[in-house]
Structure formats: structure tokens, C-alpha cells
Design a protein around this motif. Structure first.
Motif, mmCIF file in Angstrom:
data_model
loop_
_atom_site.group_PDB
_atom_site.id
_atom_site.type_symbol
_atom_site.label_atom_id
_atom_site.label_comp_id
_atom_site.label_asym_id
_atom_site.label_seq_id
_atom_site.Cartn_x
_atom_site.Cartn_y
_atom_site.Cartn_z
ATOM 1 N N GLY A 282 -95.792 55.076 91.243
ATOM 2 C CA GLY A 282 -96.218 54.754 92.810
ATOM 3 C C GLY A 282 -97.101 53.554 92.862
ATOM 4 N N TRP A 283 -97.993 53.453 92.108
ATOM 5 C CA TRP A 283 -98.811 52.175 92.228
ATOM 6 C C TRP A 283 -98.081 51.124 91.768
ATOM 7 N N ASN A 284 -97.520 51.273 90.444
ATOM 8 C CA ASN A 284 -96.888 50.055 89.952
ATOM 9 C C ASN A 284 -95.962 49.537 91.059
ATOM 10 N N PHE A 285 -94.827 50.109 91.559
ATOM 11 C CA PHE A 285 -93.774 49.789 92.610
ATOM 12 C C PHE A 285 -94.835 49.170 94.033
ATOM 13 N N GLY A 286 -95.628 49.701 94.393
ATOM 14 C CA GLY A 286 -96.270 49.504 95.544
ATOM 15 C C GLY A 286 -97.079 48.237 95.209
ATOM 16 N N PHE A 287 -98.017 47.922 94.278
ATOM 17 C CA PHE A 287 -98.592 46.841 93.946
ATOM 18 C C PHE A 287 -97.973 45.720 93.659
ATOM 19 N N ILE B 56 -95.013 38.187 86.860
ATOM 20 C CA ILE B 56 -96.009 39.340 87.212
ATOM 21 C C ILE B 56 -95.792 40.544 86.618
ATOM 22 N N SER B 57 -94.411 41.105 86.605
ATOM 23 C CA SER B 57 -94.094 42.325 86.015
ATOM 24 C C SER B 57 -94.551 42.210 84.608
ATOM 25 N N TYR B 58 -94.209 41.325 83.833
ATOM 26 C CA TYR B 58 -94.626 41.133 82.408
ATOM 27 C C TYR B 58 -96.099 41.364 82.189
ATOM 28 N N VAL B 59 -96.873 40.393 82.788
ATOM 29 C CA VAL B 59 -98.094 40.497 82.753
ATOM 30 C C VAL B 59 -98.646 41.966 83.181
ATOM 31 N N MET B 60 -98.194 42.689 84.123
ATOM 32 C CA MET B 60 -98.654 44.064 84.645
ATOM 33 C C MET B 60 -98.110 44.837 83.295
ATOM 34 N N ALA B 61 -97.116 44.403 82.879
ATOM 35 C CA ALA B 61 -96.791 45.596 81.537
ATOM 36 C C ALA B 61 -97.660 45.617 80.393
ATOM 37 N N GLY B 62 -98.437 44.346 80.068
ATOM 38 C CA GLY B 62 -99.314 44.399 79.051
ATOM 39 C C GLY B 62 -100.284 45.596 79.462
ATOM 40 N N GLY B 63 -100.633 46.029 80.468
ATOM 41 C CA GLY B 63 -101.405 47.254 80.707
ATOM 42 C C GLY B 63 -100.907 48.608 79.984
ATOM 43 N N SER C 156 -104.613 58.489 79.899
ATOM 44 C CA SER C 156 -103.818 57.761 79.209
ATOM 45 C C SER C 156 -102.418 57.816 79.734
ATOM 46 N N ALA C 157 -101.835 59.066 79.847
ATOM 47 C CA ALA C 157 -100.548 59.182 80.609
ATOM 48 C C ALA C 157 -100.433 58.373 81.831
ATOM 49 N N HIS C 158 -101.196 58.556 82.915
ATOM 50 C CA HIS C 158 -101.455 57.633 84.232
ATOM 51 C C HIS C 158 -101.406 56.616 83.930
ATOM 52 N N VAL C 159 -102.254 56.009 83.031
ATOM 53 C CA VAL C 159 -102.146 54.256 82.863
ATOM 54 C C VAL C 159 -100.686 54.015 82.146
ATOM 55 N N LEU C 160 -100.437 54.597 81.378
ATOM 56 C CA LEU C 160 -98.807 54.396 80.629
ATOM 57 C C LEU C 160 -97.949 54.519 82.009
ATOM 58 N N ALA C 161 -97.973 55.224 82.905
ATOM 59 C CA ALA C 161 -97.046 55.275 83.877
ATOM 60 C C ALA C 161 -97.506 54.302 84.876
ATOM 61 N N MET C 162 -98.449 53.778 84.812
ATOM 62 C CA MET C 162 -98.801 52.704 85.662
ATOM 63 C C MET C 162 -98.064 51.321 85.378
ATOM 64 N N TYR C 163 -98.004 51.029 83.877
ATOM 65 C CA TYR C 163 -97.531 49.882 83.462
ATOM 66 C C TYR C 163 -96.275 49.810 82.919
ATOM 67 N N LEU C 164 -96.017 51.098 82.237
ATOM 68 C CA LEU C 164 -94.304 51.031 81.439
ATOM 69 C C LEU C 164 -93.296 50.659 82.526
#
Length: 407
Positions: A319-324, A142-149, A260-268
Motif C-alpha cells: 500500500g505504501w509503495n503504490f500510494g507513495f 522513480i520506480s527503479y530507484v525505489m526498487a533498490g530498497g 524484512s518481509a514488510h520492507v520487501l513488500a515496500m520495494y518489490l
């Protein structure tokens, strides 16, 4: 192309790689659309309060297609569902481009709704990664796939910068590029190795718990609540961000950079979220995610300087990354394979139902509160996070504090 019979270890690796690439390449269209959707809506709508309605229609399309898409994949396989969604994504972008050409807000809304079908299917990438994965590998998959973002976060906003003003009609070239992105889908998913379970015959009954019984499972219920709150609040704030940034006197390029910074923070963080879940547990990571979301809102309330936009949106992404991801891992571990179609479709209906309400509220809070003052609208958006964070936090505490014999 028929399914390829591979050893279990090779199959889970193969599928994870395909889904990471899908998240990275095909998923780039979502940050593109969420960067320009509100701005295009503001350009076309007669009332500024409806500026973010196109983004809400995307989420509504995702809500309404989540359960049918889940059942379709249960019957015909992941590959067929994902390719169907690419067709819908391309059609949505084509309709949106035509709407911009003729200057029609209602037609633009139709295109946005079709885009929601793709968005719904993209949400299933994370579940598809668990279909052939071992229980131990599931959180990491799950984590790897989300990292594709992470790649999508880089590609998407940069494409917006290049294309948003590339034609006489603003944003039209962006949607034409999105059509091309969706055309890659069938070639990529040809390598997906997840056997289709096949449709049940009419006389056969669904194995496992009913939807009502599933919702009575405390882990499933709390996972859905926390996943919905994490995603809805992220969308609530992100939807208004380009409007707030531009409304505070900054450039469209600044808005694209912040997204862009936000989406990087979502997936990094996804490169290590799976490991954190293995070390500390799913509930702990979800709780940390809710705290970080609260910190994002607190930063946003301190002012509208550019650096505060960056910090607030980056915290929002983490926060979204950890929560979701934590909520997804909770859900994946709480149901049997035979219950997959019911659980995943129901989960995404609830999650994206909350996201729809959040995105629908975002434009009104941003543009129609505080007497039209941008700063007051931005504060209203972030204050709206508090009751929902309280709900999710209370549900998570209740789950953790339950007596062990009842878990």
C-alpha cells in the motif's frame, strides 16, 4: 570529481543505476535502525511510553532538514548534498553507539536526530532520478530507484541478526556497521552525473510560482496529502511492530523477519509500479494504494498471531509503495524545473512532518493505551489509520471528480 558530459539517454541510465545502488546499499541502514531503534529506546528509556521517541527524533531531523537540504542541493548539486548526508548518518550512528555504551537515553536521541539528516537526503534519491530523465521515463526512474530498497530490505535485517548481540552492549555493533555503510557514500556518488544548477545571485529572483501559489495547485496539494498519509501510516504501524511482536511473546528474530518481509513488500512492487502508472494513471495507483493500506489495518485488527503480523505488514508495504510512488509521480509532473527546489523541499517537509507526528504517536498508542496491554495497544495503532485514510481518499476523489476545464 567534475560532472561528466554524457548523452541524455546514457546520462539518465547512469544516474538511475547509481541511485538504485545508493538506495540498495546505503539505504540498508534505515531498516536496520527501524528494527532496533524502538528496542534500544525501550532499553534506555526510564518510561516505556518513550520507547519509540528515538525513531520520532529521526523523523524530526528529516523534517527540519528537508527544506535546507533541498536548497543546498539546488545550489551545490545532488552529489554534494548526498555526501553531506552520509557524513551526518555516520555521525548519528557514532553518537548512538556511544549512547548505548554509556547508557544515556538523551545522547541516543541526539544520534537519532542526526540520522534524520541522512533519511531526508535518501528521500531525494527518487527526485534526483527525474532530474536528467525524459518525461516518459520519469515514473519508471522513480520506480527503479525505489526498487533498490528491495536489496536494502534483505541486507538490513540480516545485518541486524548478525550484529544486534555481537558485543557486550546490545545493538552497539549494529550502529558501528552503519558507520561503515555511510563511508561507502562518497565513492558511490562520485559516479553521479547530475550537473549542479549553481546558486542564484542576490539580485536574481526565483523563477516560477511562490510556495503559496504551488500549494494552490490541486495536483500538487493532493499529491502531498496522499504522499504524507501513505508514508505516515506506514511509519505509524511499522514503528510499533517490533514492540508488538516481542510484546506478544515472539522473539527479536521474528520481529526482524517481519520487518524484512514488510520492507520487501515496500520495494518489490517497484519493478512494475512505474508501468502500472503508465497504463492506468497516477491517481488510480494512488487510490489502490490507499485501499491496500486500509486492508492492512483490517487484517491487523483480527488478531496477533504471527501469520497475521506478516500479512498485515506485507499489505502495509504494498500500500505504501503504490500510494507513495504514485504521489511522487503526480508531484514530479506538476511543476517546472525552476520550481524544483521549492516543491521538493516543501513536499518532504509536509510528508515527513506527518511521519514525525505518526512516529511520535506510535509509542504512546502502543505502550500507553489499553492499560498497557500489548494487543489493545496494537489495535489502537491500527484504528488510528482510519481518519487519515478517509482524508486522503476524499482529497483524491475530489481531484478526479473536478470538471475537466478546471484541471
Amino acid at each position: 570529481m567534475t560532472d561528466i558530459t554524457s548523452p541524455p539517454a546514457a546520462r539518465q541510465k547512469r544516474n538511475t543505476i547509481v541511485l538504485v545502488l545508493a538506495q540498495a546499499l546505503l539505504g540498508a541502514q534505515m531498516p536496520m535502525i527501524f528494527t532496533i531503534g524502538g528496542l534500544a529506546g525501550q532499553m534506555l528509556a526510564s518510561n516505556p511510553c518513550f520507547a519509540t521517541l528515538p525513531l520520532s527524533l529521526i523523523v524530526l531531523g528529516s523534517v527540519l532538514s528537508a527544506q535546507p537540504m533541498s536548497e543546498f542541493m539546488a545550489a551545490y548539486g545532488r552529489r554534494a548534498g548526498f555526501i553531506l548526508a552520509n557524513a551526518a548518518g555516520a555521525a548519528g550512528a557514532a553518537v548512538a553507539a556511544y549512547a548505548l555504551y554509556i547508557g544515556s537515553f538523551p545522547v541516543f536521541l541526539m544520534g537519532s536526530f542526526l540520522t534524520g539528516i541522512y533519511m531526508s537526503a535518501q528521500g531525494f534519491y527518487r527526485f534526483a532520478a527525474t532530474d536528467t530523465a525524459t518525461p516518459e521515463f520519469q515514473p519508471k526512474a522513480i520506480s527503479y530507484v525505489m526498487a533498490g530498497g528491495l536489496v536494502a530490505a534483505i541486507i538490513g535485517p540480516q545485518l541486524v541478526k548478525v550484529t544486534s548481540q555481537a558485543m557486550l552492549v546490545p545493538f552497539m555493533a549494529t550502529y558501528l556497521v552503519i558507520i561503515a555503510i555511510n563511508a561507502l557514500g562518497p565513492f558511490l556518488f562520485a559516479f553521479l552525473d547530475i550537473p549542479a544548477p549553481g546558486r542564484r545571485k542576490k539580485h536574481e529572483h526565483h523563477e516560477g510560482r511562490t510556495r503559496r501559489e504551488l500549494l494552490r495547485d490541486p495536483v500538487i496539494l493532493v499529491a502531498m496529502i496522499c504522499g504524507m498519509v501513505s508514508y505516515a501510516l506506514m511509519n505509524l504501524v511499522m514503528t510499533s511492530t517490533p514492540l508488538a511482536v516481542v510484546g506478544c511473546g515472539f522473539e527479536e528474530g521474528d520481529a526482524a523477519n517481519i520487518v524484512s518481509a514488510h520492507v520487501l513488500a515496500m520495494y518489490l512492487p517497484s519493478f512494475f509500479t512505474g508501468y502500472l502508472i503508465s497504463w492506468f494513471g497516477k491517481e488510480v495507483i494512488v487510490g489502490v494504494g490507499l485501499v491496500i493500506l486500509a486492508a492492512s489495518g483490517a487484517v491487523a485488527l483480527t488478531g496477533v498471531e504471527l501469520d497475521k503480523f506478516y500479512l498485515a505488514l506485507m499489505l502495509l508495504g504494498v500500500g505504501w509503495n503504490f500510494g507513495f510512488i504514485g504521489s511522487t509521480a503526480m508531484l514530479a509532473s506538476a511543476h517546472a524545473p525552476s520550481e524544483r527546489g521549492h516543491v521538493q523541499g516543501m513536499n518532504d517537509f509536509i510528508v515527513f512532518g506527518g511521519v514525525f507526528l505518526a512516529s511520535l504517536s506510535s509509542g504512546g498508542l502502543m505502550n500507553c493505551s489499553g492499560a498497557g496491554n500489548t494487543q489493545a495497544g496494537w489495535q489502537a495503532v491500527n484504528l488510528a489509520m482510519l481518519p487519515f485514510l478517509t482524508l486522503a481518499g476524499a482529497a483524491l476523489i475530489w481531484l478526479v471528480m473536478r470538471p475537466k476545464e478546471t484541471r
